[in-house]
Scaffold this active site. Structure first.
Site, mmCIF file in Angstrom:
data_model
loop_
_atom_site.group_PDB
_atom_site.id
_atom_site.type_symbol
_atom_site.label_atom_id
_atom_site.label_comp_id
_atom_site.label_asym_id
_atom_site.label_seq_id
_atom_site.Cartn_x
_atom_site.Cartn_y
_atom_site.Cartn_z
ATOM 1 C CG ASP A 59 -2.280 0.162 1.094
ATOM 2 O OD1 ASP A 59 -2.751 -0.055 -0.025
ATOM 3 O OD2 ASP A 59 -2.978 0.489 2.070
ATOM 4 C CE1 TYR A 81 5.962 3.780 4.091
ATOM 5 C CE2 TYR A 81 6.888 5.077 2.298
ATOM 6 C CZ TYR A 81 7.006 4.067 3.240
ATOM 7 O OH TYR A 81 8.185 3.360 3.326
ATOM 8 C CG PHE A 141 9.377 -0.404 0.759
ATOM 9 C CD1 PHE A 141 8.938 -0.730 2.030
ATOM 10 C CD2 PHE A 141 9.280 -1.368 -0.244
ATOM 11 C CE1 PHE A 141 8.420 -1.988 2.317
ATOM 12 C CE2 PHE A 141 8.766 -2.632 0.029
ATOM 13 C CZ PHE A 141 8.336 -2.938 1.319
ATOM 14 C CG HIS A 166 7.186 -6.408 5.335
ATOM 15 N ND1 HIS A 166 7.374 -5.194 5.961
ATOM 16 C CD2 HIS A 166 6.570 -6.130 4.160
ATOM 17 C CE1 HIS A 166 6.877 -4.233 5.200
ATOM 18 N NE2 HIS A 166 6.399 -4.763 4.099
#
Length: 220
Positions: free
Chosen positions: A65, A67, A78, A187
């Site tokens: 997703d 931010y 990221f 992750h």
């Protein structure tokens, strides 16, 4: 449908833009931008593609997703805009980069420098409502980004797929590990980074593979 996306990707994905789900998706996204605060800025939705044309892709990093807080998302998974504090996952990515390659923590969390070298920083969902993680999931973006990965898998070989966490690993489960390098680990989020992300050395493994297949390594 005329979609404003980088020309090589527009050619590769032309069939997707004519499918009913994509019209429903664009109608939904357009309404969301008109009635709510949505990230990334509209002009940045396809930023990952703009900086990484189809035939220049070397590495694919899958996120989930965008931010959802101000000044962060700009269309690359990221990555955050210049001058923005690093979210926890990005902090951990940089810690692993430092441990893996000895590179100091970057001064900016803007990963355009990676994208411009052939790293496709692809979120599964390309938009999100402010302060509402996952709010645009299940609206069609996942179908579109699945098509992106399938197209790469069909037409390109000797790519590196970096799959951090169960979600990315499920989305990339079909990728042929014989013709590509598929790196799977936990992750980088604080909840899971110590369960196999730290010490996984994705950056050096990526560059070793690129060199072994006659490609330029990434300057991480």
């Amino acid at each position: 449908m005329d979609v404003k996306i980088e020309p090589s990707w527009k050619q590769q994905l032309a069939g997707e833009f004519e499918k009913p789900y994509f019209k429903e998706l664009t109608d939904f996204v357009r309404k969301e931008y008109q009635t709510a605060t949505v990230y990334p800025p509209g002009a940045c939705i396809f930023n990952a593609f703009a900086h990484c044309p189809f035939n220049r892709v070397k590495v694919v990093i899958l996120g989930q997703d965008p931010y959802h807080e101000p000044g962060q998302a700009h269309g690359l998974c990221f990555s955050v805009q210049d001058g923005t504090a690093y979210p926890p996952s990005l902090q951990n990515i940089f810690k692993e980069l430092e441990a893996d390659l000895g590179k100091p923590i970057p001064r900016s969390g803007n990963l355009l420098r990676w994208a411009d070298q052939g790293v496709l920083l692809l979120n599964a969902t390309l938009t999100v409502r402010a302060h509402q993680a996952g709010s645009h999931q299940g609206k069609g973006w996942e179908t579109f980004t699945d098509a992106v990965i399938h197209r790469l898998a069909e037409a390109r070989q000797h790519l590196v797929y970096i799959l951090w966490g169960a979600y990315a690993q499920k989305k990339g489960a079909f990728i042929d590990g014989k013709c590509n390098l598929v790196l799977r680990s936990a992750h980088p989020s604080p909840l899971s980074a110590y369960r196999g992300f730290f010490g996984s050395k994705p950056f050096s493994k990526t560059n070793d593979y690129l060199l072994a297949t006659g490609q330029e390594p990434i300057d991480w």
